[in-house]
Design a protein around this motif. Structure first.
Motif, PDB file in Angstrom:
ATOM      1  N   ASP A 172      53.634  47.243  84.026  1.00  0.00           N
ATOM      2  CA  ASP A 172      54.227  45.905  83.943  1.00  0.00           C
ATOM      3  C   ASP A 172      53.190  44.799  83.852  1.00  0.00           C
ATOM      4  N   LEU A 173      52.000  45.018  84.418  1.00  0.00           N
ATOM      5  CA  LEU A 173      50.990  43.963  84.494  1.00  0.00           C
ATOM      6  C   LEU A 173      49.764  44.232  83.631  1.00  0.00           C
ATOM      7  N   THR A 174      49.773  45.295  82.864  1.00  0.00           N
ATOM      8  CA  THR A 174      48.564  45.692  82.139  1.00  0.00           C
ATOM      9  C   THR A 174      48.855  45.990  80.678  1.00  0.00           C
ATOM     10  N   TRP A 175      48.047  45.398  79.816  1.00  0.00           N
ATOM     11  CA  TRP A 175      48.086  45.676  78.378  1.00  0.00           C
ATOM     12  C   TRP A 175      46.734  46.244  77.959  1.00  0.00           C
ATOM     13  N   THR A 176      46.754  47.290  77.148  1.00  0.00           N
ATOM     14  CA  THR A 176      45.527  47.892  76.629  1.00  0.00           C
ATOM     15  C   THR A 176      45.526  47.811  75.108  1.00  0.00           C
ATOM     16  N   PHE A 177      44.428  47.286  74.561  1.00  0.00           N
ATOM     17  CA  PHE A 177      44.322  47.042  73.124  1.00  0.00           C
ATOM     18  C   PHE A 177      43.139  47.815  72.538  1.00  0.00           C
ATOM     19  N   THR A 178      43.296  48.232  71.302  1.00  0.00           N
ATOM     20  CA  THR A 178      42.217  48.901  70.578  1.00  0.00           C
ATOM     21  C   THR A 178      41.702  47.976  69.480  1.00  0.00           C
ATOM     22  N   LEU A 179      40.385  47.707  69.502  1.00  0.00           N
ATOM     23  CA  LEU A 179      39.780  46.873  68.474  1.00  0.00           C
ATOM     24  C   LEU A 179      39.248  47.730  67.333  1.00  0.00           C
ATOM     25  N   ARG A 180      39.236  47.147  66.172  1.00  0.00           N
ATOM     26  CA  ARG A 180      38.730  47.830  64.989  1.00  0.00           C
ATOM     27  C   ARG A 180      37.245  48.164  65.177  1.00  0.00           C
ATOM     28  N   GLU A 181      36.883  49.386  64.900  1.00  0.00           N
ATOM     29  CA  GLU A 181      35.523  49.846  65.153  1.00  0.00           C
ATOM     30  C   GLU A 181      34.563  49.358  64.064  1.00  0.00           C
ATOM     31  N   GLY A 182      33.361  48.973  64.474  1.00  0.00           N
ATOM     32  CA  GLY A 182      32.284  48.683  63.522  1.00  0.00           C
ATOM     33  C   GLY A 182      32.288  47.306  62.910  1.00  0.00           C
ATOM     34  N   VAL A 183      33.162  46.402  63.356  1.00  0.00           N
ATOM     35  CA  VAL A 183      33.198  45.051  62.786  1.00  0.00           C
ATOM     36  C   VAL A 183      32.108  44.204  63.437  1.00  0.00           C
ATOM     37  N   THR A 184      31.415  43.410  62.628  1.00  0.00           N
ATOM     38  CA  THR A 184      30.392  42.509  63.152  1.00  0.00           C
ATOM     39  C   THR A 184      30.653  41.095  62.661  1.00  0.00           C
ATOM     40  N   PHE A 185      30.180  40.128  63.441  1.00  0.00           N
ATOM     41  CA  PHE A 185      30.169  38.749  62.977  1.00  0.00           C
ATOM     42  C   PHE A 185      29.119  38.621  61.871  1.00  0.00           C
ATOM     43  N   SER A 186      29.229  37.558  61.083  1.00  0.00           N
ATOM     44  CA  SER A 186      28.322  37.419  59.948  1.00  0.00           C
ATOM     45  C   SER A 186      26.875  37.200  60.365  1.00  0.00           C
ATOM     46  N   ASN A 187      26.630  36.862  61.651  1.00  0.00           N
ATOM     47  CA  ASN A 187      25.249  36.732  62.133  1.00  0.00           C
ATOM     48  C   ASN A 187      24.731  38.027  62.751  1.00  0.00           C
TER      49      ASN A 187
END
Length: 507
Positions: A97-112
């Motif tokens: 009820d109090l917890t959300w788990t998210f998966t981020l896309r692997e290998g993405v970088t900022f332009s810097n």
């Protein structure tokens, strides 16, 4: 939020002044200097207003049409305005009820070169929740912690159950931690860095902003090499720039200019937007701290006359606050009743200042005059206060206004809680309608299992704010119009006041 979107925090005006100084209209949209000659590699866009800032932590979402080419939200939104798994976050699970788990896309970088990983998401979310200047601060008060157990896992824990956490991530734009800390808000706004399909290119203060294609974008590459954004508050000038081939896209064209563009053979698109224009009553101060006076003002206004008389029917009269998706209407609204309004005023001489952002929204001057005329007919004495957008934003956020102000509400994400958090909580941006009662109801609504279970509570909240307490006089939902030059294809406008330029081609 207020669009839209809803930039109402103290400090924003200082950021805007430091990062993007306006130097006059005459330079904007100039075909020889700002946008250059027509080219298949460059799309030239004219906007109705200069972006106040390109920093999404503090900035109004009215500017996301520019910064979203460079900076991306954590969760992408589909055509139905619901979250999709196609963005930086690719999956989610409500662990309890109090917890959300998210998966981020692997290998993405900022332009810097900084990693766009879960640690970066934690840093962004902590700034959004904790910084005094954060435009979304009031939306994340329920979040206890943000954690990154590994590079692709983000865990959000809340104090109380919250069914719409995924939706809210659709307006949290990911920024690089080291670069943002180094530059600060002013430095970041002057040269933003993100993960998007475009890279920041250049800014000429008061003239234009350009972005160029990101050759290392994680997704499908943008079709057009360069975008150049200029601005003009006059709709007739925006259309003239398009007709003279000085720009390729003219946004926010009122009905008259839409008709002219259509007659000129230009490709015109008109879309019902989630943005609605609302008259806000500062019910904690005179004169609207008197419930009878607030009720009289609400009964004086005829939104149908505004839609027909000013927009020739090319807007949608809307008497609700929390019905955020286009095509929806509330069950209960306030209809004009001049006789009842006059009875409530009982002959009292009540002066009402009406503040509005001159030039910011389609036909906003005419709308303010129409509302003022209706109030005058009911017996009010009206004083108009046309302000520049940044000043109005600052004064609203600082609690400096009384009377009425007319502003756009743009739900950055299509859930009722967005406007509840922004407008109806005690700690909201506008602080004109919050109470322990509405706070408790807001908590109860968001703790429901899903949107369907929360609907009845939001209907009741809407009735309290609009019908009972008259904190708001919703007027109309905008039908957003824009036109493109011959050969321009695939400009994709979203009702959430966002534009996708990645598939655009210039013939």
């Amino acid at each position: 939020m207020i669009n839209s979107t809803m930039a109402l925090r103290r400090g924003l005006a200082a950021v805007a002044a430091a990062s993007l100084l306006a130097t006059g209209l005459s330079a904007c949209g100039s075909s020889d200097e700002s946008a250059g000659a027509s080219s298949a590699d460059t799309l030239r866009v004219v906007l109705p207003a200069q972006p106040a800032t390109l920093d999404p932590i503090v900035g109004a979402r009215s500017a996301q049409v520019v910064w979203a080419t460079v900076i991306e939200p954590l969760v992408a939104t589909g055509e139905d305005l619901e979250p999709t798994d196609t963005g930086l976050i690719t999956a989610w699970e409500r662990t309890d009820d109090l917890t959300w788990t998210f998966t981020l896309r692997e290998g993405v970088t900022f332009s810097n070169g900084e990693p766009a990983d879960a640690a970066a998401a934690v840093n962004t979310l902590e700034m959004v929740r904790d910084l005094d200047t954060s435009i979304l601060k009031s939306f994340w008060g329920n979040a206890v912690s943000f954690e990154a157990p590994d590079a692709t896992t983000l865990v959000i824990t809340t104090k109380a159950p919250q069914y719409d956490v995924v939706n809210q991530l659709g307006t949290v734009y990911l920024v690089p931690p080291k670069y943002y800390e180094e530059k600060g808000t002013e430095g970041f706004a002057a040269a933003p860095i993100g993960t998007g399909p475009y890279l920041f290119d250049a800014m000429r203060a008061g003239r234009d902003i350009s972005v160029k294609r990101n050759p290392d974008y994680w997704g499908d590459a943008a079709e057009t090499e360069k975008l150049v954004f200029s601005w003009s508050p006059e709709a007739s000038q925006r259309l003239a720039l398009l007709r003279s081939k000085s720009v390729d896209v003219a946004f926010d064209l009122p009905p008259a200019q839409q008709d002219q563009a259509d007659k000129a053979g230009l490709d015109v698109t008109a879309t019902e937007s989630a943005m609605k224009i609302i008259a806000f009553l500062q019910t904690d101060k005179a004169p609207f701290n008197d419930p009878d006076v607030a009720k009289a003002a609400a009964l004086a206004v005829d939104r149908d006359k505004i839609v027909e008389g000013i927009f020739n029917g090319k807007a949608v009269a809307d008497g609700g606050l929390l019905n955020v998706k286009p095509g929806t209407q509330p069950d209960v609204v306030v209809e004009q009743d001049l006789a009842k309004a006059k009875e409530l005023l009982a002959g009292k001489s009540v002066e009402v200042p009406i503040a509005y952002p001159a030039g910011q929204y389609t036909n906003i001057e005419e709308v303010a005059q129409a509302v003022g005329g209706m109030l005058t007919e009911a017996g009010f004495k009206v004083k108009y206060n046309a302000m520049d957008y940044g000043s109005l934003v600052t004064q609203i956020g600082g609690g400096e206004l009384d009377g009425m102000y007319i502003f756009a509400g743009v739900p950055n994400v299509a859930v009722p809680s967005f406007f509840v958090n922004g407008f109806m909580r005690s700690a909201s941006i506008t602080k004109n309608c919050g109470s322990p009662e509405t706070d408790a109801m807001a908590d109860e609504a968001v703790s429901q299992p899903d949107a369907a279970a929360a609907e009845a509570i939001y209907d009741e909240l809407n009735e309290i704010g609009v019908v009972d307490k008259n904190c708001y006089i919703p007027l109309y939902r905008q039908i957003y119009g824009y036109a493109v030059a011959d050969g321009v294809k695939d400009v994709k406008y979203s009702p959430l006041n966002a534009v996708d330029f990645t598939d655009v081609t210039v013939g």
